[in-house]
Design a protein around this motif. Structure first.
Motif, PDB file in Angstrom:
ATOM      1  N   HIS A 162     140.004   4.767 -16.474  1.00  0.00           N
ATOM      2  CA  HIS A 162     140.743   3.612 -16.982  1.00  0.00           C
ATOM      3  C   HIS A 162     139.806   2.419 -17.158  1.00  0.00           C
ATOM      4  N   LYS A 163     140.033   1.685 -18.220  1.00  0.00           N
ATOM      5  CA  LYS A 163     139.263   0.489 -18.591  1.00  0.00           C
ATOM      6  C   LYS A 163     137.791   0.766 -18.897  1.00  0.00           C
ATOM      7  N   ILE A 164     137.423   2.016 -19.127  1.00  0.00           N
ATOM      8  CA  ILE A 164     136.035   2.348 -19.482  1.00  0.00           C
ATOM      9  C   ILE A 164     135.903   2.308 -21.002  1.00  0.00           C
ATOM     10  N   GLY A 165     134.793   1.796 -21.498  1.00  0.00           N
ATOM     11  CA  GLY A 165     134.523   1.770 -22.929  1.00  0.00           C
ATOM     12  C   GLY A 165     133.631   2.936 -23.321  1.00  0.00           C
ATOM     13  N   PHE A 166     133.963   3.562 -24.440  1.00  0.00           N
ATOM     14  CA  PHE A 166     133.164   4.662 -24.990  1.00  0.00           C
ATOM     15  C   PHE A 166     132.780   4.253 -26.407  1.00  0.00           C
ATOM     16  N   PHE A 187     137.757   3.251 -27.285  1.00  0.00           N
ATOM     17  CA  PHE A 187     137.008   4.318 -27.935  1.00  0.00           C
ATOM     18  C   PHE A 187     136.643   3.826 -29.329  1.00  0.00           C
ATOM     19  N   VAL A 188     135.384   3.507 -29.546  1.00  0.00           N
ATOM     20  CA  VAL A 188     134.919   3.016 -30.839  1.00  0.00           C
ATOM     21  C   VAL A 188     133.845   3.968 -31.344  1.00  0.00           C
ATOM     22  N   ASP A 189     134.046   4.481 -32.566  1.00  0.00           N
ATOM     23  CA  ASP A 189     133.103   5.445 -33.151  1.00  0.00           C
ATOM     24  C   ASP A 189     132.947   6.667 -32.241  1.00  0.00           C
ATOM     25  N   VAL A 190     134.080   7.311 -31.953  1.00  0.00           N
ATOM     26  CA  VAL A 190     134.104   8.467 -31.048  1.00  0.00           C
ATOM     27  C   VAL A 190     134.679   9.671 -31.780  1.00  0.00           C
ATOM     28  N   ARG A 191     134.072  10.837 -31.550  1.00  0.00           N
ATOM     29  CA  ARG A 191     134.585  12.096 -32.099  1.00  0.00           C
ATOM     30  C   ARG A 191     134.987  13.007 -30.936  1.00  0.00           C
ATOM     31  N   PHE A 192     136.211  13.562 -31.034  1.00  0.00           N
ATOM     32  CA  PHE A 192     136.713  14.551 -30.090  1.00  0.00           C
ATOM     33  C   PHE A 192     136.780  15.860 -30.861  1.00  0.00           C
ATOM     34  N   ARG A 193     135.923  16.821 -30.554  1.00  0.00           N
ATOM     35  CA  ARG A 193     135.897  18.081 -31.291  1.00  0.00           C
ATOM     36  C   ARG A 193     136.154  19.257 -30.346  1.00  0.00           C
ATOM     37  N   TYR A 235     142.505   1.615 -26.801  1.00  0.00           N
ATOM     38  CA  TYR A 235     142.135   1.170 -28.143  1.00  0.00           C
ATOM     39  C   TYR A 235     141.217   2.205 -28.771  1.00  0.00           C
ATOM     40  N   PHE A 236     141.547   2.621 -30.002  1.00  0.00           N
ATOM     41  CA  PHE A 236     140.752   3.597 -30.749  1.00  0.00           C
ATOM     42  C   PHE A 236     140.402   2.998 -32.104  1.00  0.00           C
ATOM     43  N   SER A 237     139.136   2.980 -32.454  1.00  0.00           N
ATOM     44  CA  SER A 237     138.710   2.504 -33.772  1.00  0.00           C
ATOM     45  C   SER A 237     137.659   3.456 -34.335  1.00  0.00           C
ATOM     46  N   SER A 274     141.462   5.754 -37.837  1.00  0.00           N
ATOM     47  CA  SER A 274     141.142   6.996 -37.146  1.00  0.00           C
ATOM     48  C   SER A 274     141.825   8.166 -37.839  1.00  0.00           C
ATOM     49  N   MET A 275     141.344   9.382 -37.582  1.00  0.00           N
ATOM     50  CA  MET A 275     141.860  10.558 -38.268  1.00  0.00           C
ATOM     51  C   MET A 275     141.961  11.732 -37.299  1.00  0.00           C
ATOM     52  N   ALA A 276     143.108  12.431 -37.367  1.00  0.00           N
ATOM     53  CA  ALA A 276     143.301  13.659 -36.588  1.00  0.00           C
ATOM     54  C   ALA A 276     143.470  14.819 -37.551  1.00  0.00           C
TER      55      ALA A 276
END
Length: 191
Positions: A48-52, A72-78, A91-93, A115-117
């Protein structure tokens, strides 16, 4: 506003043990930046409250984690599994969710921007009071998902499974669901 691919370095160094990285980031009050987290398998991670920033999660299984108020800024979940995890008020950007599982995850109050899923499972996921802007859902299974009180602006939906979705108190003006499988929605009168 359209979805954007994450801005990631061409070659990301390995991020090591995610639990240790989160503990160090919390201790130093810094974001986790520009790493690839691969094959992590952990339950109940408290981030919680961690920035990625500029991070790729690749083939990770981080179930029942707490990512409330994380960014989560400029993050990919694959090819990941974050089922039963909580992302409340996160927050997701410019994030990309690719063939990943989010079954029963909680995104209440979360903000998703550009963002895109693609090909993800959001079955029974809670997006109550979430805000999605300039984002896209493509070929995702959202069966039983909750989008009550959500703000959906410039959201593209294509070839999704939207069965028994709760859109209570969510305006759908301007949304195009013609290419989605739609059945058994919960809606508010006039919205």
């Amino acid at each position: 506003m359209k979805p954007c691919k994450p801005h990631l370095l061409d070659s990301l160094p390995p991020g090591g043990d995610i639990a240790i990285a989160v503990a160090q980031a919390r201790e130093r009050e810094e974001d986790i930046q520009h790493v690839r987290v691969s094959n992590a398998c952990l339950t109940d991670l408290d981030a919680h409250k961690i920035g990625f920033t500029g991070v790729e999660f690749d083939h990770c299984r981080l179930n029942a984690g707490v990512f409330d108020k994380a960014s989560f800024v400029d993050v990919r979940f694959r090819d990941c599994d974050f089922s039963a995890s909580s992302f409340s008020d996160a927050y997701f950007s410019r994030c990309e969710f690719v063939t990943s599982k989010w079954v029963g995850a909680v995104f209440s109050g979360a903000m998703l921007r550009q963002s895109m899923a693609q090909g993800c499972s959001f079955q029974y996921t809670n997006f109550d009071s979430a805000s999605l802007k300039g984002s896209a859902l493509r070929e995702c299974d959202c069966t039983g998902a909750v989008f009550s009180n959500a703000a959906l602006h410039e959201v593209e939906t294509v070839d999704n499974k939207l069965i028994a979705v709760n859109f209570f108190h969510t305006p759908l003006k301007g949304m195009d669901f013609t290419r989605d499988l739609v059945e058994g929605w919960i809606l508010s009168e006039g919205l």
